[in-house]
Write an enzyme that holds these catalytic residues in place. Structure first.
Site, short mmCIF file in Angstrom:
data_model
loop_
_atom_site.label_atom_id
_atom_site.label_comp_id
_atom_site.label_asym_id
_atom_site.label_seq_id
_atom_site.Cartn_x
_atom_site.Cartn_y
_atom_site.Cartn_z
N SER A 9 6.18 8.19 15.77
CA SER A 9 7.61 7.96 15.60
C SER A 9 8.40 8.55 16.76
CB SER A 9 7.96 8.64 14.28
OG SER A 9 9.19 8.27 13.82
N HIS A 39 7.56 15.28 11.64
CA HIS A 39 6.73 14.23 11.03
C HIS A 39 5.27 14.34 11.45
CE1 HIS A 39 8.98 11.48 8.60
NE2 HIS A 39 9.94 11.37 9.47
N GLN A 50 -10.70 0.18 0.71
CA GLN A 50 -11.13 -0.65 -0.42
C GLN A 50 -9.94 -1.33 -1.11
OE1 GLN A 50 -11.63 2.59 0.04
NE2 GLN A 50 -11.39 3.80 -1.84
N HIS A 95 -2.26 -41.18 18.55
CA HIS A 95 -0.86 -40.85 18.25
C HIS A 95 0.02 -42.07 18.53
CE1 HIS A 95 -2.36 -36.75 18.26
NE2 HIS A 95 -1.18 -36.27 17.95
N GLU A 135 12.34 4.08 18.45
CA GLU A 135 12.41 3.67 17.05
C GLU A 135 13.81 4.01 16.48
OE1 GLU A 135 9.84 6.03 14.66
OE2 GLU A 135 9.89 4.66 12.95
N HIS A 136 14.24 5.27 16.69
CA HIS A 136 15.57 5.69 16.25
C HIS A 136 16.39 6.09 17.47
CE1 HIS A 136 12.66 6.97 13.08
NE2 HIS A 136 13.57 6.48 12.25
N ASP A 165 16.96 7.20 6.89
CA ASP A 165 15.61 7.32 6.33
C ASP A 165 15.63 7.16 4.81
OD1 ASP A 165 14.59 7.85 8.81
OD2 ASP A 165 14.52 10.03 8.55
N TYR A 207 0.84 -1.19 0.00
CA TYR A 207 0.00 0.00 0.00
C TYR A 207 0.88 1.25 0.00
CZ TYR A 207 -3.75 3.21 0.74
OH TYR A 207 -4.65 4.22 0.54
N GLU A 266 0.24 -38.26 27.45
CA GLU A 266 -0.64 -37.12 27.17
C GLU A 266 -2.06 -37.57 26.82
OE1 GLU A 266 1.29 -34.36 24.47
OE2 GLU A 266 2.87 -33.94 25.92
N ASN A 322 -3.31 5.86 6.20
CA ASN A 322 -4.03 6.63 7.22
C ASN A 322 -4.82 5.68 8.13
OD1 ASN A 322 -6.32 5.84 5.83
ND2 ASN A 322 -6.60 7.81 4.81
N GLN A 379 12.76 14.58 13.38
CA GLN A 379 11.72 13.65 13.82
C GLN A 379 10.43 14.41 14.15
OE1 GLN A 379 12.35 10.67 13.35
NE2 GLN A 379 10.34 9.99 13.95
#
Lengths: 429, 429
Positions: B230, B255, B184, B413, B320-321, B354, B120, B408, B207, B252
């Site tokens: 982030s 963003h 969709q 088995h 994250e960073h 990045d 996507y 068991e 989104n 950062q």
């Protein structure tokens, strides 16, 4: 067991993921444990298991005394199985690496174990020592320093844990064990209580309450996949022994009414012989009721024109377990795209893998072998990227980084590079 | 930007996972696409994007003509970035292996690419060519034979796709591209329509509707993790350049209002200098409003007694960073347990990773670096276990397998092994 052409069959199981009431109850339990800690754990033990729990943690003495309560033959078998599982999973382990660049930069990937992993083990009849090995040993091989087990008392009304479970845990290197089960145990592992420190990941099988609880806490901690009903597909030609095939199908069917056992074969003779054998062997099975219902609802014998066509059907089904019993079974291996575990030849009966050979028995169910894998050492490790950029590399590539950042409208990104180019370029020149 | 002792700080962000109305709307869209296929995709395009879509698939001619519409400098930069990303990810690739046993058995692990992956890519301002590279190239390196991209038209009212996105896709080996976006598009990838075949996994940013749709279809297909806000943490000593540190924090912060930028330092002088620099650099940033709010709500300068204490704070935050700008940054690397990407030294500014250096920029957010990893080649591969047991191995170990199965309570088995021992034992003796 019905015989039908493969193209007339579709495996349709509507898997139940809990009622709204069950979900609500699980949420309430989790939030209560989060708020009240150990007190809530003790209260739920009284409420659900009719047990007064004094010490949540199982003592070293209780673990030691468990050894005296299990058979020699059980102990010997579990030790050898543990060795096999350990040896197989050792081969999955990876190391951190780095890549040295001519400009002095270093790029790399650090691979580390998770710090603390919680293993859920069901109580009562579903307390499987083999599952303890399969879930704990890959974590041990990964190097997870803290592997903790939670399990409810073996029988309602008594606080003792099944000694076989304690022995299996101990053999798998797990010595931190708490007598707590259900959604409340998952909550304790996710958020921590006074007695039980929070874990980074929760694994292991459980009933619907445990599964819902794991789904609820996912995000705060990692979880393994939530197992669906189990499947076996046997792909066989006329060289297969019908009695073996039938026995293997039934070994899956006895697990669960929703389990699925399917034979795919180009041989009409084998199809009919397996049909007769399944009926015959079913008669004397202790779990005849479960297995019969599984075979009736989700079992099938599918006839195909060739083993090649059979392979295509296998890839559509993406079974948890696949047996190939045919002359030259390896010739089909490269065409098998989707299967959790692949058992080749007449001696590789599924229980060989369930208990003993070494590969994991925690496998992707319900068609998810299309994109999921057996439980493995990677599931207990995490990676970090490492970037050590040299001054030369930055001066060399800074303009390209700025161009890309500006194109994406991220000016502060561009400036972080620009400010360095201005200072460092000057200091160079 | 506030300066405070590290022990006075906790990063608290309540991340929004969609309102009930949004969830309902996403469910309705998905079920409609599942039922009505392409017709629903076209209808939603008219409704949401005010676009009449004739051909869902982007033509080869449109991809080719995109090259004429982008700058030479953009093309050169994206090609070099793609090469770097490919080279880094090639090192992650693993091969199938087998382990031959003395008794003739063979155990192994088959590692294969997923068959079909859907990527996507958002439209409009969030259409980042760098994300196309980061998501698609590891799939290409894994050997995924079908990598398909879905993306909405670049501007409402026109069916064309941003040529930069098409060029990035083409450079990453993606030639199957559909002009469809939103929930969709996720539905089409999960269940298939007349024009778009169903995929095994869906990756890429989007989104809230895209995120909710991915969560809804998970299980039918695999998905990547759903990215949270982030973070960057800079761990720095007095040798760090305050202007560099401030610029990196702001890269950062620009963003997202919920992004978090944190400096951890034992140097009061650096803390104050960075505070002043952040205020100064903020003034002229195009995304000043976003960055100011991020810095105000989730930014902080944390003072610590030593870099060692700073490392402990880093491990709690699991950013994250992480940048380490200190004399001898490598001396702290082995103590960093939790971080998505680790940038070492003054020239390894976050935008280097990045856009360009090679490691992936899709990283675990919101503290999940405790148990998650950067996007990597493993995410596009799956494993199957292989068990080929020899007759000798079965005769040797059958009794132990039976003992474990019986313990068991799984008699079928045990019988699957027993029936073989009886026949094969006889045929041997």
């Amino acid at each position: 067991m019905k015989i039908m052409p493969a193209n007339a069959f579709a495996l349709k199981r509507e898997v139940e993921y809990g009622s709204p009431e069950q979900n609500e109850s699980v949420q309430r339990i989790i939030e209560t444990v989060r708020r009240e800690g150990d007190a809530a754990l003790r209260r739920y033990a009284e409420q659900f298991d009719r047990v007064t729990v004094d010490e949540l943690r199982v003592s070293e003495a209780e673990i030691e005394s468990a050894y005296a309560q299990v058979d020699e033959s059980f102990l010997a078998a579990i030790r050898e199985a543990a060795d096999n599982v350990r040896r197989f999973h050792e081969k999955q382990k990876r190391t951190s690496w780095m890549d040295l660049q001519p400009d002095g930069s270093i790029l790399g990937q650090v691979i580390r174990p998770l710090r603390r992993v919680g293993l859920y083990v069901p109580g009562g009849k579903a307390a499987y020592p083999s599952s303890v090995l399969m879930n704990a040993i890959p974590a041990q091989v990964a190097g997870v320093p803290e592997i903790v087990m939670v399990t409810p008392p073996a029988t309602a009304g008594a606080a003792g844990i099944d000694p076989h479970i304690l022995v299996a845990a101990s053999e798998a290197g797990v010595r931190e064990i708490y007598r707590v089960g259900g959604a409340q145990a998952v909550a304790a592992l996710a958020y921590g209580t006074e007695s039980i420190a929070a874990a980074d990941k929760i694994v292991g099988p459980g009933n619907i309450y445990v599964a819902l609880a794991k789904r609820y806490v996912f995000g705060a901690v990692d979880i393994d996949s939530i197992a669906g009903p189990s499947e076996i597909v046997v792909l066989a030609d006329e060289t297969a022994d019908a009695a073996y095939v039938a026995a293997d199908l039934l070994s899956q069917a006895e697990h669960d009414e929703m389990a699925s056992a399917i034979l795919i074969t180009p041989s009409q003779a084998l199809a009919e012989a397996v049909q007769a054998e399944v009926a015959r062997q079913l008669e004397t099975l202790p779990k005849k009721d479960i297995a019969s219902q599984s075979i009736r609802d989700y079992g099938a014998i599918l006839t195909v024109a060739s083993l090649e066509e059979g392979v295509r059907v296998v890839n559509q089904l993406a079974p948890e377990h696949l047996e190939i019993i045919a002359s030259e079974p390896f010739q089909y291996l490269s065409a098998i795209e989707n299967a959790g575990a692949i058992f080749l030849g007449p001696y590789s009966s599924e229980p060989v893998g369930d208990y003993f050979a070494g590969p994991n028995h925690v496998l992707p169910t319900n068609g998810t072998a299309r994109f999921s894998s057996p439980l493995n050492v990677d599931d207990y490790m995490k990676k970090s990227s490492v970037i050590y950029y040299s001054k030369e590399a930055l001066l060399q590539n800074g303009d390209k980084i700025i161009a890309l950042a500006k194109h994406e409208g991220l000016e502060a990104h561009a400036r972080a590079i620009q400010i360095r180019l201005e200072k460092e370029g000057k200091s160079r020149g």
